[in-house]
Write an enzyme that holds these catalytic residues in place. Structure first.
Site, short mmCIF file in Angstrom:
data_model
loop_
_atom_site.label_atom_id
_atom_site.label_comp_id
_atom_site.label_asym_id
_atom_site.label_seq_id
_atom_site.Cartn_x
_atom_site.Cartn_y
_atom_site.Cartn_z
N ALA A 148 0.64 -1.05 -0.06
CA ALA A 148 0.00 -0.10 -0.03
C ALA A 148 0.73 1.19 -0.04
O ALA A 148 0.47 2.17 -0.56
CB ALA A 148 -0.91 -0.08 1.06
N HIS A 175 -3.47 -9.86 -4.37
CA HIS A 175 -5.15 -9.56 -3.49
C HIS A 175 -6.03 -9.22 -4.52
O HIS A 175 -7.19 -8.58 -3.93
CB HIS A 175 -4.86 -8.41 -2.37
CG HIS A 175 -3.85 -8.94 -1.38
ND1 HIS A 175 -3.08 -8.24 -0.34
CD2 HIS A 175 -3.33 -10.42 -1.00
CE1 HIS A 175 -2.55 -9.17 0.38
NE2 HIS A 175 -2.43 -10.32 0.09
N ILE A 187 -4.78 -3.42 -4.92
CA ILE A 187 -6.03 -3.80 -5.76
C ILE A 187 -6.46 -2.55 -6.39
O ILE A 187 -7.56 -2.56 -7.18
CB ILE A 187 -6.96 -4.12 -4.66
CG1 ILE A 187 -7.45 -3.12 -3.82
CG2 ILE A 187 -6.76 -5.33 -3.97
CD1 ILE A 187 -8.78 -3.16 -2.84
N ASP A 188 -5.55 -1.42 -6.32
CA ASP A 188 -5.99 -0.17 -7.25
C ASP A 188 -5.75 -0.20 -8.59
O ASP A 188 -6.19 0.83 -9.58
CB ASP A 188 -5.32 1.04 -6.56
CG ASP A 188 -3.88 0.74 -6.44
OD1 ASP A 188 -3.11 1.25 -5.44
OD2 ASP A 188 -3.20 0.19 -7.39
N THR A 199 0.36 5.67 -1.71
CA THR A 199 0.21 6.56 -0.81
C THR A 199 0.40 7.93 -1.41
O THR A 199 -0.10 8.97 -1.14
CB THR A 199 0.93 6.69 0.54
OG1 THR A 199 2.30 6.49 0.22
CG2 THR A 199 0.42 5.42 1.30
N GLN A 232 0.34 -6.32 -3.67
CA GLN A 232 -0.63 -6.64 -2.60
C GLN A 232 -1.64 -5.61 -2.80
O GLN A 232 -2.77 -5.79 -2.31
CB GLN A 232 0.13 -6.49 -1.24
CG GLN A 232 1.06 -7.59 -0.98
CD GLN A 232 1.78 -7.27 0.33
OE1 GLN A 232 1.30 -7.74 1.34
NE2 GLN A 232 2.64 -6.39 0.61
N ASN A 259 11.54 1.50 2.44
CA ASN A 259 10.25 1.66 3.23
C ASN A 259 10.20 2.84 4.17
O ASN A 259 11.46 2.92 4.52
CB ASN A 259 10.02 0.06 3.95
CG ASN A 259 8.22 0.05 4.18
OD1 ASN A 259 7.59 0.28 3.18
ND2 ASN A 259 7.94 0.16 5.54
N CYS A 270 -26.67 -7.84 -9.90
CA CYS A 270 -26.51 -7.99 -11.30
C CYS A 270 -28.08 -8.14 -11.92
O CYS A 270 -29.07 -8.05 -11.16
CB CYS A 270 -25.90 -9.44 -11.38
SG CYS A 270 -26.20 -10.07 -13.28
N CYS A 314 -24.43 -15.47 -11.81
CA CYS A 314 -24.27 -15.82 -13.22
C CYS A 314 -22.84 -15.44 -13.73
O CYS A 314 -22.55 -15.75 -14.88
CB CYS A 314 -25.36 -15.12 -13.99
SG CYS A 314 -24.97 -13.19 -14.21
N1 APR Z 1 7.17 5.26 0.55
C1 APR Z 1 7.79 4.26 1.49
N2 APR Z 1 7.09 3.59 2.20
C2 APR Z 1 5.85 4.08 2.67
C3 APR Z 1 5.25 5.16 1.91
C4 APR Z 1 5.79 5.71 0.88
N3 APR Z 1 5.41 6.65 0.40
N4 APR Z 1 4.06 5.35 2.39
C5 APR Z 1 3.76 4.18 3.53
N5 APR Z 1 4.85 3.43 3.17
C6 APR Z 1 5.14 2.20 4.32
C7 APR Z 1 4.76 2.35 5.61
O1 APR Z 1 5.66 2.73 6.45
C8 APR Z 1 4.23 1.02 5.83
O2 APR Z 1 5.17 0.35 6.53
O3 APR Z 1 4.38 1.23 3.60
C9 APR Z 1 4.08 0.20 4.54
C10 APR Z 1 2.61 0.01 4.35
O4 APR Z 1 1.96 -1.10 5.10
P1 APR Z 1 0.64 -1.48 5.43
O5 APR Z 1 -0.39 -0.06 5.35
O6 APR Z 1 0.64 -2.67 6.30
O7 APR Z 1 0.16 -2.02 3.93
P2 APR Z 1 0.58 -3.25 3.34
O8 APR Z 1 2.01 -3.92 3.63
O9 APR Z 1 0.37 -3.26 1.92
O10 APR Z 1 -0.79 -4.38 3.74
C11 APR Z 1 -0.60 -5.64 3.40
O11 APR Z 1 -2.66 -5.87 4.49
O12 APR Z 1 -5.07 -5.43 4.79
C12 APR Z 1 -4.05 -5.95 4.12
O13 APR Z 1 -5.02 -6.70 2.02
C13 APR Z 1 -4.33 -5.58 2.76
O14 APR Z 1 -2.73 -5.81 0.80
C14 APR Z 1 -3.08 -5.37 2.30
C15 APR Z 1 -2.27 -6.27 3.13
#
Ligand code: APR
Length: 236
Positions: A20, A117, A101-102, A24, A99, A209, A146, A128
């Site tokens: 995710a 995901h 879904i966008d 962001t 991971q 990260n 549907c 259907c």
């Molecule tokens: N650059 C680098 N790192 C970033 C940035 C950015 N711009 N923005 C956020 N982060 C880091 C945060 O520090 C965090 O460690 O990305 C990480 C996001 O972690 P999560 O919010 O846990 O997202 P994710 O790891 O994708 O979650 C996995 O959890 O709920 C389920 O299905 C959902 O796919 C998701 C899965």
């Protein structure tokens, strides 16, 4: 950055594994950061709402949350998505395993994308099997139906559901064949996705990260930064 540039320039088969945090910078909140989805308050914890049993028992509440928090259809690809598409075009990047879904990697032009995901852009009638786009779900009221009367379910892996076999096989094949893997924007806390890193047997593991992750100690390079900004500095 110099080390990252050298690693990418020397890569034979580069694979990117994202979460995710890659979206962001496109304005889509992640889950576990302080301002993330899981740290906001709702009637139920979001991990409960985004589960198969909740979808079955409280579909109306599920779709209200899903439309409100999971559908960001006007989000645009950011520098991370664009650079990865460019690296693929140049024959350096073999695949993106995400991971998310966008659908932003595909929107940026990436072709080889494994969506562990699922995707908000694929929605199917549970009776259907008819396909519906995300826009239809966004525009629908209460529980999207549907024309045959069946409930339309997003092709997104909910908690308690399994991942798609073909997607998993493809992603693991790419990860095990890679000589360089960049992992970015993920807290590596959700399995089985987080466990896919164990299939990497290549030379260089790079972690980009904002916060520390459990894989940092295994990485040859850890960059604490914004993945869009960092990747944008790579020249090919
Ligand atoms: N650059 C680098 N790192 C970033 C940035 C950015 N711009 N923005 C956020 N982060 C880091 C945060 O520090 C965090 O460690 O990305 C990480 C996001 O972690 P999560 O919010 O846990 O997202 P994710 O790891 O994708 O979650 C996995 O959890 O709920 C389920 O299905 C959902 O796919 C998701 C899965």
């Amino acid at each position: 950055m110099k080390t990252l540039q050298e690693i990418v320039s020397g890569a034979k088969r580069l694979v990117f594994f994202g979460g995710a945090g890659v979206s962001t910078e496109s304005g889509i909140p992640d889950f576990r950061s302080t301002d993330g989805l899981y740290n906001q308050t709702y009637a139920y914890p979001p991990e409960t709402i985004l589960s198969h049993s909740f979808f079955e028992m409280h579909p109306k509440e599920f779709f209200r949350f899903y439309r409100d928090k999971m559908l960001c259809l006007d989000a645009k690809p950011n520098k991370a998505h664009k650079k990865l598409a460019e690296l693929e075009k140049k024959g350096i990047l073999a695949a993106v395993v995400t991971q998310n879904i966008d659908g932003l990697h595909q929107k940026a032009g990436s072709k080889s994308v494994f969506e562990l995901h699922g995707s908000v852009h694929r929605n199917y009638c549970m009776e259907c099997g008819k396909f519906y786009p995300a826009e239809y779900i966004l525009a629908s009221k209460d529980v999207p139906r549907c024309e045959c009367g069946g409930i339309i379910k997003p092709d997104v892996v909910l908690y308690e559901e399994g991942l798609d076999d073909a997607t998993v096989r493809g992603a693991l094949r790419e990860i095990s064949n890679a000589d360089v893997m960049i992992v970015a924007g993920t807290s590596l806390t959700v399995y089985p996705a987080a466990g896919f890193l164990d299939y990497f047997r290549g030379r260089e593991l790079v972690l980009i990260n904002r916060d520390p992750t459990p894989a940092d100690r295994r990485a040859s390079l850890v960059i604490r930064g914004k993945v869009g900004q960092v990747l944008d500095e790579i020249t090919v």
